[in-house]
Design a protein around this motif. Structure first.
Motif, PDB file in Angstrom:
ATOM      1  N   MET A 408      51.545  75.134  85.966  1.00  0.00           N
ATOM      2  CA  MET A 408      52.003  75.877  87.143  1.00  0.00           C
ATOM      3  C   MET A 408      50.842  76.531  87.879  1.00  0.00           C
ATOM      4  O   MET A 408      50.801  76.567  89.111  1.00  0.00           O
ATOM      5  N   GLY A 409      49.884  77.049  87.121  1.00  0.00           N
ATOM      6  CA  GLY A 409      48.722  77.695  87.730  1.00  0.00           C
ATOM      7  C   GLY A 409      47.907  76.729  88.572  1.00  0.00           C
ATOM      8  O   GLY A 409      47.420  77.096  89.661  1.00  0.00           O
ATOM      9  N   VAL A 410      47.756  75.498  88.105  1.00  0.00           N
ATOM     10  CA  VAL A 410      47.045  74.475  88.883  1.00  0.00           C
ATOM     11  C   VAL A 410      47.747  74.245  90.216  1.00  0.00           C
ATOM     12  O   VAL A 410      47.115  74.115  91.264  1.00  0.00           O
ATOM     13  N   PHE A 413      46.972  77.051  92.703  1.00  0.00           N
ATOM     14  CA  PHE A 413      45.602  76.939  93.214  1.00  0.00           C
ATOM     15  C   PHE A 413      45.501  75.855  94.295  1.00  0.00           C
ATOM     16  O   PHE A 413      44.879  76.055  95.339  1.00  0.00           O
ATOM     17  N   ILE A 414      46.153  74.712  94.059  1.00  0.00           N
ATOM     18  CA  ILE A 414      46.123  73.629  95.047  1.00  0.00           C
ATOM     19  C   ILE A 414      46.814  74.059  96.342  1.00  0.00           C
ATOM     20  O   ILE A 414      46.378  73.698  97.443  1.00  0.00           O
ATOM     21  N   LEU A 461      48.169  67.393  99.604  1.00  0.00           N
ATOM     22  CA  LEU A 461      47.868  68.505  98.697  1.00  0.00           C
ATOM     23  C   LEU A 461      49.126  69.296  98.352  1.00  0.00           C
ATOM     24  O   LEU A 461      49.307  69.742  97.217  1.00  0.00           O
ATOM     25  N   SER A 462      50.002  69.448  99.324  1.00  0.00           N
ATOM     26  CA  SER A 462      51.262  70.137  99.067  1.00  0.00           C
ATOM     27  C   SER A 462      52.094  69.378  98.048  1.00  0.00           C
ATOM     28  O   SER A 462      52.732  69.977  97.168  1.00  0.00           O
ATOM     29  N   GLY A 463      52.092  68.046  98.143  1.00  0.00           N
ATOM     30  CA  GLY A 463      52.824  67.232  97.180  1.00  0.00           C
ATOM     31  C   GLY A 463      52.259  67.355  95.776  1.00  0.00           C
ATOM     32  O   GLY A 463      52.999  67.437  94.797  1.00  0.00           O
ATOM     33  N   GLU A 466      53.206  70.655  94.314  1.00  0.00           N
ATOM     34  CA  GLU A 466      54.596  70.624  93.866  1.00  0.00           C
ATOM     35  C   GLU A 466      54.744  69.853  92.556  1.00  0.00           C
ATOM     36  O   GLU A 466      55.528  70.242  91.680  1.00  0.00           O
ATOM     37  N   ALA A 467      53.979  68.770  92.408  1.00  0.00           N
ATOM     38  CA  ALA A 467      54.041  67.978  91.183  1.00  0.00           C
ATOM     39  C   ALA A 467      53.645  68.813  89.975  1.00  0.00           C
ATOM     40  O   ALA A 467      54.223  68.688  88.892  1.00  0.00           O
ATOM     41  N   PHE A 468      52.660  69.680  90.144  1.00  0.00           N
ATOM     42  CA  PHE A 468      52.232  70.536  89.040  1.00  0.00           C
ATOM     43  C   PHE A 468      53.179  71.722  88.856  1.00  0.00           C
ATOM     44  O   PHE A 468      53.674  71.976  87.760  1.00  0.00           O
TER      45      PHE A 468
END
Length: 574
Positions: A408-410, A413-414, A461-463, A466-468
């Motif tokens: 979640m933290g990654v 940051f993204i 980057l938004s995708g 969201e994946a993380f």
């Protein structure tokens, strides 16, 4: 062939069908998303073009409606876990969504249900109160549908796997990633094909197609009824929470023993659904609810005769699980502020950019640009599940490669990087619009000569963010909530998105009011505003959110980590 179970009670052995039940559950979810998400993704365009609403009004309506939709998942989850079960809740919600789609199609097909077309003028007459009332009525059905489907579908799918077997555990671990993969693939198709039909053919046909798909969703779900594992609800899970709080308040004057096993009530764990939890030293004031006194009586089964005065360690720890999750949930609320912009103001940016595909005159529909975020997510999830996770597991030795909180933290940051890039791109778009126009949009604003494809990096980057973060949140709630509250855990994710919608609406309203005038950040014509400043503000909010998340993650203790009491020990009075 072995006969399947159609219902499950604490005394009946569950026959998990696992992957055999997945085509029906995933099929239902796929058709439901094909039917509803493509429509709602293009709602901004529909409200501003067909219903002649101003952009700021449409954005506020969408934020409030989205927030209400996500908040309704808490009600749906409660009714599911406490009374109806996930199967009945999903079935009823699917029908409600279908009815809502039928009514939404009527708003486009029946001329009296929407304002008259007045061309591309900026001063067109808006909807009448009656037309708005019918629109709100229609959106209400979609709220009911989403409120039942969203919190229950994922948990219902997990119910089909046996968590006590290795194959079942592997199936559950992969299910979250692949569920979201299918989920986003359906959305990706929806926001391209369906939105193209809505923009290029007409809105009636564009709404009729997803309505038929929603009908197929209902059919597919009910066809698989005979092989589902249907967990029967055991009553309101919130009763135990209130009992712990009440008992802890009544015994607030008592002192805790330095050795919990000598004073806390810890009977044999007989609940067939919830796993046994060890005692932890966080929130120790709640432990007072489990202190045994001379006034406490036991029944013939060795349980508390008055659960509103004496609770078990198991009940106390279940409440602790919920409290620990709250700070992580709040981080998700602020995380999604960045993602929400990719479905609202990015669409407006695309409308005022060059949407031509290469040298041709074919234009990409503005609402379709969100698909780039979904493509990135869809491509990344199988790579992450099949390649990245096994590699990380070899390095870290942890299940999943990294912890859920690290994942979640990654994502947070993204999202910070994505918002910074969004601001830079908007500055370039507006600058080119002021110096080189390609024409005007339906609101009279200049169309920038900058290609709308420059919006793709921030969407990608938004995708990835969201994946993380999103997949991590879904799995986190499932694993950290007590088993009898899994639907509530699923709804908490959507309640977080509801909080984001309301918070974003408040943020947009405050920014619009404080910057109104010549220096407005969010005017009708983006070329006269400073949208990039709004993006930089969100980036700053995400930086603060990331710092707070790191503190909360360091403090967090995963469910089951603690000093266990003896499992069958009889507690003695203090």
């Amino acid at each position: 062939m072995e006969k399947s179970e159609t219902s499950v009670s604490p005394k009946v052995v569950k026959k998990h069908r696992g992957l055999r039940a997945m085509p029906y559950i995933i099929g239902n979810e796929t058709f439901e998303k094909l039917g509803t998400v493509g429509t709602t993704s293009n709602l901004m365009v529909y409200l501003t073009t067909v219903f002649k609403m101003k952009r700021i009004s449409a954005a506020l309506l969408i934020n409030v409606w989205t927030g209400t939709t996500n908040l309704a998942t808490l009600v749906g989850a409660f009714l599911s876990d406490a009374y109806f079960g996930r199967y009945k809740t999903i079935g009823f919600a699917c029908v409600a969504s279908f009815v809502g789609m039928v009514f939404l199609t009527l708003t486009a097909a029946v001329p009296k249900l929407h304002p008259m077309d007045c061309g591309a003028g900026i001063d067109c007459e808006g909807p009448t109160p009656w037309q708005l009332g019918f629109l709100y009525f229609t959106l209400g059905f979609l709220v009911v549908g989403a409120g039942g489907i969203r919190p229950c579908c994922l948990a219902f799918g997990v119910d089909q796997f046996n968590p006590q077997t290795e194959s079942g555990k592997r199936g559950i671990n992969s299910f979250f990633n692949w569920y979201y993969f299918t989920f986003t693939t359906a959305i990706m198709i929806s926001v391209t094909v369906i939105i193209y039909v809505q923009d290029s053919v007409n809105w009636t046909v564009g709404f009729a197609i997803p309505t038929v798909l929603m009908l197929l969703s209902c059919v597919v779900f009910f066809v698989g009824s005979r092989i589902y594992v249907k967990v029967i609800p055991e009553g309101s899970p919130f009763t135990g929470i209130m009992q712990v709080i009440t008992a802890a308040i009544k015994k607030r004057g008592l002192k805790l023993h330095h050795e919990p096993q000598r004073s806390l009530f810890n009977p044999i764990h007989t609940n067939s659904l919830n796993s046994r939890l060890p005692h932890t030293d966080q929130f120790r004031f709640l432990d007072k609810a489990a202190i045994v006194t001379e006034e406490d009586m036991m029944n013939a089964n060795g349980l508390s005769a008055n659960p509103w005065r004496l609770c078990s360690v198991q009940q106390v720890e279940e409440l602790k699980c919920l409290i620990r999750v709250i700070p992580i949930w709040l981080s998700g609320v602020f995380f999604y502020i960045a993602n929400v912009q990719q479905s609202t103001y990015v669409v407006v940016q695309a409308l005022q950019s060059d949407r031509r595909l290469g040298l041709s005159e074919v234009k990409i529909p503005a609402a379709t640009f969100v698909v780039f975020s979904m493509v990135a997510l869809t491509i990344w999830i199988p790579i992450y599940d099949r390649i990245i996770i096994p590699a990380l597991q070899k390095i870290t030795g942890k299940e999943g490669g990294i912890t859920l909180l690290q994942r979640m933290g990654v994502g947070i940051f993204i999202s910070i990087i994505a918002m910074l890039i969004s601001g830079i791109v908007e500055q370039r778009r507006r600058s080119m619009a002021l110096h080189h126009q390609l024409g005007t949009d339906s609101k009279g604003g200049a169309i920038s000569s900058m290609s709308a494809l420059w919006l793709v990096p921030q969407l990608v980057l938004s995708g990835l963010a969201e994946a993380f973060n999103t997949v991590g949140h879904l799995e986190f709630y499932y694993k950290q909530f007590p088993e009898n509250m899994r639907s509530v855990g699923g709804s908490l994710f959507f309640c977080g998105m509801a909080g984001t919608s309301y918070l974003t609406g408040l943020l947009v309203g405050i920014v619009h009011q404080t910057t109104e005038g010549d220096n407005s950040w969010l005017p009708e014509d983006l070329n006269k505003g400073r949208l990039e400043c709004f993006y930089y503000l969100i980036a700053a909010i995400e930086v603060v959110n990331f710092a707070c998340f790191l503190v909360c993650a360091k403090w967090y203790r995963y469910k089951g980590n603690g000093v266990p009491l003896e499992p069958d020990m009889e507690a003695t009075p203090a």
